[in-house]
Motif scaffolding. Structure first.
Motif, mmCIF file in Angstrom:
data_model
loop_
_atom_site.group_PDB
_atom_site.id
_atom_site.type_symbol
_atom_site.label_atom_id
_atom_site.label_comp_id
_atom_site.label_asym_id
_atom_site.label_seq_id
_atom_site.Cartn_x
_atom_site.Cartn_y
_atom_site.Cartn_z
ATOM 1 N N ARG A 1 -33.231 -10.365 15.654
ATOM 2 C CA ARG A 1 -33.478 -8.948 15.965
ATOM 3 C C ARG A 1 -34.750 -8.477 15.282
ATOM 4 O O ARG A 1 -34.885 -8.575 14.070
ATOM 5 C CB ARG A 1 -32.295 -8.096 15.484
ATOM 6 C CG ARG A 1 -32.438 -6.618 15.816
ATOM 7 C CD ARG A 1 -31.407 -5.773 15.088
ATOM 8 N NE ARG A 1 -31.660 -5.724 13.658
ATOM 9 C CZ ARG A 1 -30.906 -5.043 12.779
ATOM 10 N NH1 ARG A 1 -29.827 -4.393 13.196
ATOM 11 N NH2 ARG A 1 -31.207 -5.037 11.494
ATOM 12 N N HIS B 1 -31.686 4.739 3.060
ATOM 13 C CA HIS B 1 -32.580 3.567 2.993
ATOM 14 C C HIS B 1 -33.123 3.144 4.351
ATOM 15 O O HIS B 1 -34.011 2.303 4.421
ATOM 16 C CB HIS B 1 -31.861 2.388 2.325
ATOM 17 C CG HIS B 1 -30.759 1.789 3.138
ATOM 18 N ND1 HIS B 1 -30.903 0.615 3.815
ATOM 19 C CD2 HIS B 1 -29.506 2.213 3.398
ATOM 20 C CE1 HIS B 1 -29.764 0.326 4.442
ATOM 21 N NE2 HIS B 1 -28.904 1.295 4.211
ATOM 22 N N LYS B 2 -32.581 3.697 5.424
ATOM 23 C CA LYS B 2 -33.138 3.365 6.746
ATOM 24 C C LYS B 2 -34.210 4.375 7.151
ATOM 25 O O LYS B 2 -34.830 4.249 8.198
ATOM 26 C CB LYS B 2 -32.027 3.324 7.790
ATOM 27 C CG LYS B 2 -31.014 2.217 7.513
ATOM 28 C CD LYS B 2 -30.103 1.998 8.663
ATOM 29 C CE LYS B 2 -28.856 1.234 8.294
ATOM 30 N NZ LYS B 2 -29.112 -0.165 7.965
ATOM 31 N N ASN C 1 -27.096 -0.392 16.539
ATOM 32 C CA ASN C 1 -27.992 -1.143 15.660
ATOM 33 C C ASN C 1 -28.343 -2.533 16.177
ATOM 34 O O ASN C 1 -29.446 -3.006 15.960
ATOM 35 C CB ASN C 1 -27.397 -1.254 14.248
ATOM 36 C CG ASN C 1 -26.231 -2.220 14.182
ATOM 37 O OD1 ASN C 1 -25.319 -2.153 15.000
ATOM 38 N ND2 ASN C 1 -26.260 -3.117 13.224
ATOM 39 N N GLN D 1 -29.080 4.790 12.762
ATOM 40 C CA GLN D 1 -30.289 4.300 13.439
ATOM 41 C C GLN D 1 -30.933 5.401 14.277
ATOM 42 O O GLN D 1 -31.887 5.133 15.017
ATOM 43 C CB GLN D 1 -29.948 3.096 14.336
ATOM 44 C CG GLN D 1 -29.291 1.937 13.618
ATOM 45 C CD GLN D 1 -30.251 1.175 12.698
ATOM 46 O OE1 GLN D 1 -31.459 1.423 12.683
ATOM 47 N NE2 GLN D 1 -29.709 0.266 11.918
ATOM 48 N N ARG E 1 -34.318 -9.742 11.256
ATOM 49 C CA ARG E 1 -32.933 -10.007 10.839
ATOM 50 C C ARG E 1 -32.290 -10.963 11.829
ATOM 51 O O ARG E 1 -32.540 -10.867 13.039
ATOM 52 C CB ARG E 1 -32.125 -8.713 10.760
ATOM 53 C CG ARG E 1 -30.720 -9.000 10.240
ATOM 54 C CD ARG E 1 -29.915 -7.793 9.862
ATOM 55 N NE ARG E 1 -28.555 -8.253 9.551
ATOM 56 C CZ ARG E 1 -27.527 -7.486 9.378
ATOM 57 N NH1 ARG E 1 -27.659 -6.180 9.443
ATOM 58 N NH2 ARG E 1 -26.325 -7.984 9.126
ATOM 59 N N ALA F 1 -32.516 -2.876 9.223
ATOM 60 C CA ALA F 1 -31.671 -3.263 8.086
ATOM 61 C C ALA F 1 -31.989 -2.371 6.891
ATOM 62 O O ALA F 1 -31.098 -1.813 6.259
ATOM 63 C CB ALA F 1 -31.882 -4.725 7.737
ATOM 64 N N SER G 1 -27.960 7.210 6.555
ATOM 65 C CA SER G 1 -28.281 6.518 5.292
ATOM 66 C C SER G 1 -29.729 6.767 4.893
ATOM 67 O O SER G 1 -30.617 6.727 5.752
ATOM 68 C CB SER G 1 -28.137 4.996 5.457
ATOM 69 O OG SER G 1 -26.829 4.633 5.749
ATOM 70 N N THR H 1 -21.886 4.392 5.606
ATOM 71 C CA THR H 1 -20.547 3.808 5.469
ATOM 72 C C THR H 1 -19.623 4.770 4.730
ATOM 73 O O THR H 1 -18.495 5.032 5.165
ATOM 74 C CB THR H 1 -20.645 2.464 4.699
ATOM 75 O OG1 THR H 1 -21.550 1.621 5.410
ATOM 76 C CG2 THR H 1 -19.297 1.793 4.577
ATOM 77 N N HIS I 1 -21.302 -0.434 14.995
ATOM 78 C CA HIS I 1 -21.449 -1.198 13.746
ATOM 79 C C HIS I 1 -20.068 -1.264 13.082
ATOM 80 O O HIS I 1 -19.246 -0.370 13.270
ATOM 81 C CB HIS I 1 -22.430 -0.419 12.861
ATOM 82 C CG HIS I 1 -22.791 -1.075 11.566
ATOM 83 N ND1 HIS I 1 -21.989 -1.018 10.452
ATOM 84 C CD2 HIS I 1 -23.890 -1.779 11.196
ATOM 85 C CE1 HIS I 1 -22.582 -1.658 9.457
ATOM 86 N NE2 HIS I 1 -23.739 -2.132 9.879
ATOM 87 N N ASP J 1 -22.520 8.436 14.408
ATOM 88 C CA ASP J 1 -23.103 7.520 13.427
ATOM 89 C C ASP J 1 -24.613 7.522 13.684
ATOM 90 O O ASP J 1 -25.094 6.886 14.623
ATOM 91 C CB ASP J 1 -22.483 6.128 13.612
ATOM 92 C CG ASP J 1 -23.194 5.072 12.764
ATOM 93 O OD1 ASP J 1 -24.225 5.378 12.151
ATOM 94 O OD2 ASP J 1 -22.699 3.921 12.740
ATOM 95 N N CYS K 1 -23.598 -7.063 11.639
ATOM 96 C CA CYS K 1 -22.408 -6.224 11.392
ATOM 97 C C CYS K 1 -21.928 -5.578 12.688
ATOM 98 O O CYS K 1 -21.496 -4.415 12.696
ATOM 99 C CB CYS K 1 -22.676 -5.161 10.329
ATOM 100 S SG CYS K 1 -23.195 -5.828 8.755
HETATM 101 N N1 C6P Z 1 -27.038 -1.382 9.667
HETATM 102 C C1 C6P Z 1 -28.469 -3.281 10.154
HETATM 103 O O1 C6P Z 1 -29.162 -4.244 9.821
HETATM 104 P P1 C6P Z 1 -25.084 1.581 5.326
HETATM 105 O O2 C6P Z 1 -24.890 0.137 5.004
HETATM 106 O O3 C6P Z 1 -23.900 2.409 4.901
HETATM 107 O O4 C6P Z 1 -26.377 2.135 4.864
HETATM 108 O O5 C6P Z 1 -25.176 1.675 6.929
HETATM 109 C C2 C6P Z 1 -24.178 1.132 7.749
HETATM 110 C C3 C6P Z 1 -24.537 1.273 9.189
HETATM 111 C C4 C6P Z 1 -23.778 2.103 9.989
HETATM 112 N N2 C6P Z 1 -24.092 2.314 11.274
HETATM 113 C C5 C6P Z 1 -25.157 1.732 11.847
HETATM 114 C C6 C6P Z 1 -25.480 2.037 13.272
HETATM 115 C C7 C6P Z 1 -25.961 0.883 11.098
HETATM 116 O O6 C6P Z 1 -27.021 0.318 11.662
HETATM 117 C C8 C6P Z 1 -25.637 0.612 9.741
HETATM 118 C C9 C6P Z 1 -26.435 -0.364 8.934
HETATM 119 C C10 C6P Z 1 -27.911 -2.377 9.079
HETATM 120 O O7 C6P Z 1 -28.252 -3.017 11.327
HETATM 121 C C11 C6P Z 1 -27.286 -3.160 7.973
HETATM 122 S S1 C6P Z 1 -25.819 -3.991 8.477
#
Ligand code: C6P
Length: 415
Positions: free
Chosen positions: A388, A234-235, A184, A212, A368, A40, A232, A104, A132, A209, A373
Motif C-alpha cells: 500500500r 499522528h496521521k 485505510n 484517514q 506499508r 500508517a 488520530s 482506537t 479497520h 472513523d 489491520c
Molecule cells: N491505521 C494504517 O496503516 P490509531 O492506531 O488509534 O491511531 O488508529 C487506528 C485506525 C482506525 N481507523 C482507521 C481508518 C485507521 O486507518 C487507523 C490506523 C493505520 O492504516 C495503522 S494500522
C-alpha cells in the motif's frame, strides 16, 4: 503571527512544504527517501517538533492543577490546542472535543460509554466490511457484553460499500452505525453525508472513523451532522499518542465516564463522587500535555497550508500514481472505488507484499505491506496482505516515479 503560520505561508507552492519536514531530507540505502506510508503515520513538520521542544524546555507542568506560572502556561497551551481543534472541525463547542490517545481509544470510549449502558439483546450495531480493526473489535466486545447483534454491510469488488444493502440493513433496531470516512486499506471515500442523513431518519446514532479523513480533506462536523467523529493526531502530522473524539454535547452529557481518576471529578468521597463537566468527564489522569500541544501546532500548520489545497494536490497525485502503477505488467490494483483519497493498495505478480516492501526499502521507498489491520478486506480479495502506497501534502511526482522504478526493479529481481 505564529511560527506555524509564518512557516507555511512563506511557502508559495505546496511543493515547497516538503522542506518543512526534516525526516524527508535524508537518504535511505543511498536513495532520497520516498515516504509513501503516511496512512500508517505521517511525518512531522518542524513547527510541531519545535513547539513541543519549546514547551518541554520552558513551560512544562501539570495542567488544571497548579496555581503557579508554569502550570498556567501549560494549561493555556493545552486548552488552546482544544480551541484550535474545535475550530478546525467546526464543532459548535469546546465541550465536544474530548482528548484521547487516538482513534482506537475514541471508538472504544463510544462503544463502552454510549453503547454499553444502553444496548441490549434485540438491538443491532451496524458496521461495514471495509472497516479497520479499531472499528470492528470494540463493537464485537460491545455485542458480547450486551447481547446486541453485530451486523456488517457488504462491499463490492471496487471496494465500495453497497449502499442499497447498507440502507436495507438500517432498521429501527439498529442503535449505532460505525463507519469509516475513508477506508485505510483501500482509500474508498464513503458518502457519509448521505449515509448519516439516512441513518438519522431512523434515529440511528452515527460514529464516523475519521482517522484517514481528517488529514486529507476539510471536515465540518456540523455540516456532516455526525454524532461522533474519531481521529488520530499522528496521521495528521502531530505526535503519536494523541487523538480526538468529537461528540454532540447532548450525547456526551448523557454518557457515563469511560475511565475514573484525577481531573474527571468535581468531588470525591467514599460514598459519593460527582463528575467534572464536559469534556473533562472523559479525561481521567494526567493527559498527554506536550502531545496535544504538538497536535494544536499540527492543526495550525494544516490550516495555513489550506485543506482545500491539500485535497487538490493529493487528488492530482493519486490520479498520477494510479495511472503510473497501471502501466506495470502484472500489477493488480486493489481498491478502485470511484471516490478515493490518498491510498492505493496493490499486488505485484505473486511477489509476497513483505518481500516487495523490503526490496522497495532498498530503493529508498517506504510503503506499508500486510493486512493493514483490515483482515476482513484482505479475506474479501482472497489475499493475506497487499502493498500500500499512501500520499500526503509533502509527496510529489518524483516520489511516485521512484516507486514505479523500484517496482520495475522488483519485477526484474523476481523474473
Ligand atoms: N491505521 C494504517 O496503516 P490509531 O492506531 O488509534 O491511531 O488508529 C487506528 C485506525 C482506525 N481507523 C482507521 C481508518 C485507521 O486507518 C487507523 C490506523 C493505520 O492504516 C495503522 S494500522
Amino acid at each position: 503571527m505564529t511560527h506555524a503560520r509564518k512557516n507555511a505561508e512563506a511557502r508559495t507552492s505546496i511543493a515547497e512544504c516538503r522542506l518543512d519536514f526534516p525526516a524527508l531530507d535524508q537518504d535511505i540505502s543511498g536513495h532520497p527517501i520516498a515516504y509513501l506510508d503516511t496512512a500508517a503515520s505521517a511525518q512531522q513538520p518542524n513547527v510541531v517538533i519545535d513547539t513541543i521542544a519549546e514547551y518541554q524546555r520552558h513551560d512544562h507542568a501539570n495542567v488544571h492543577r497548579g496555581v503557579h506560572t508554569l502550570s498556567h502556561r501549560a494549561t493555556d497551551a493545552y486548552e488552546g490546542a482544544r480551541d484550535r481543534i474545535r475550530s478546525f472541525i467546526n464543532a459548535p463547542s469546546r465541550s465536544e472535543i474530548v482528548f484521547t490517545s487516538g482513534t482506537t481509544e475514541s471508538i472504544n470510549l463510544v462503544a463502552q460509554s454510549f453503547g454499553r449502558p444502553s444496548l441490549g439483546s434485540g438491538d443491532k450495531i451496524l458496521i461495514t466490511h471495509l472497516e479497520h480493526h479499531s472499528n470492528i473489535v470494540p463493537w464485537q466486545l460491545l455485542a458480547e457484553q450486551t447481547g446486541a447483534d453485530l451486523v456488517v454491510a457488504p462491499m463490492n469488488t471496487q471496494g465500495e460499500v453497497v449502499l442499497e444493502q447498507l440502507y436495507e440493513l438500517m432498521t429501527r433496531d439498529v442503535r449505532i452505525l460505525a463507519i469509516a470516512h475513508v477506508a485505510n486499506a483501500l482509500g474508498t471515500i464513503n458518502p457519509i453525508n448521505e449515509i448519516i442523513a439516512r441513518a438519522h431518519e431512523l434515529d440511528i446514532a452515527v460514529l464516523v472513523d475519521g482517522a484517514q479523513g481528517v488529514p486529507h480533506m476539510a471536515i465540518d462536523v456540523q455540516e456532516l451532522d455526525c454524532d461522533f467523529y474519531a481521529f488520530s493526531g499522528h496521521k495528521m502530522f502531530g505526535p503519536t499518542g494523541t487523538g480526538v473524539l468529537f461528540g454532540k454535547e447532548s450525547l456526551l452529557d448523557a454518557m457515563p465516564p469511560y475511565k475514573g481518576g484525577g481531573d474527571m471529578i468535581l468531588e470525591v468521597s467514599f460514598t459519593n463522587t460527582t463528575f467534572n463537566e464536559l469534556p473533562y468527564k472523559f479525561e481521567a489522569g494526567t493527559p498527554n500535555i506536550s502531545g496535544m500541544i504538538g497536535l494544536g501546532a499540527a492543526v495550525e500548520y494544516l490550516e495555513s497550508v489550506g485543506m482545500e489545497r491539500i485535497a487538490r494536490h493529493e487528488d492530482e497525485l493519486l490520479t498520477y500514481m494510479t495511472e503510473r502503477l497501471s502501466t506495470i505488467d502484472e500489477l493488480r490494483l486493489i481498491g478502485t472505488a470511484a471516490q478515493k483519497a490518498s491510498v492505493q493498495s496493490f499486488m505485484l505478480g505473486d511477489i509476497h507484499p513483505h518481500d516487495l516492501g523490503t526490496i522497495l526499502d532498498h530503493q529508498g521507498v517506504a510503503i506499508r505491506t500486510g493486512h493493514h489491520c483490515a483482515m476482513p478486506v484482505m479475506d474479501f480479495y482472497g489475499v493475506a496482505g497487499t502493498a500500500r502506497a499512501s500520499l500526503a501534502l509533502y509527496n510529489n511526482h518524483d516520489d511516485i516515479d521512484q516507486l514505479v522504478a523500484a517496482l520495475e526493479k522488483a519485477r526484474e529481481i523476481f523474473a
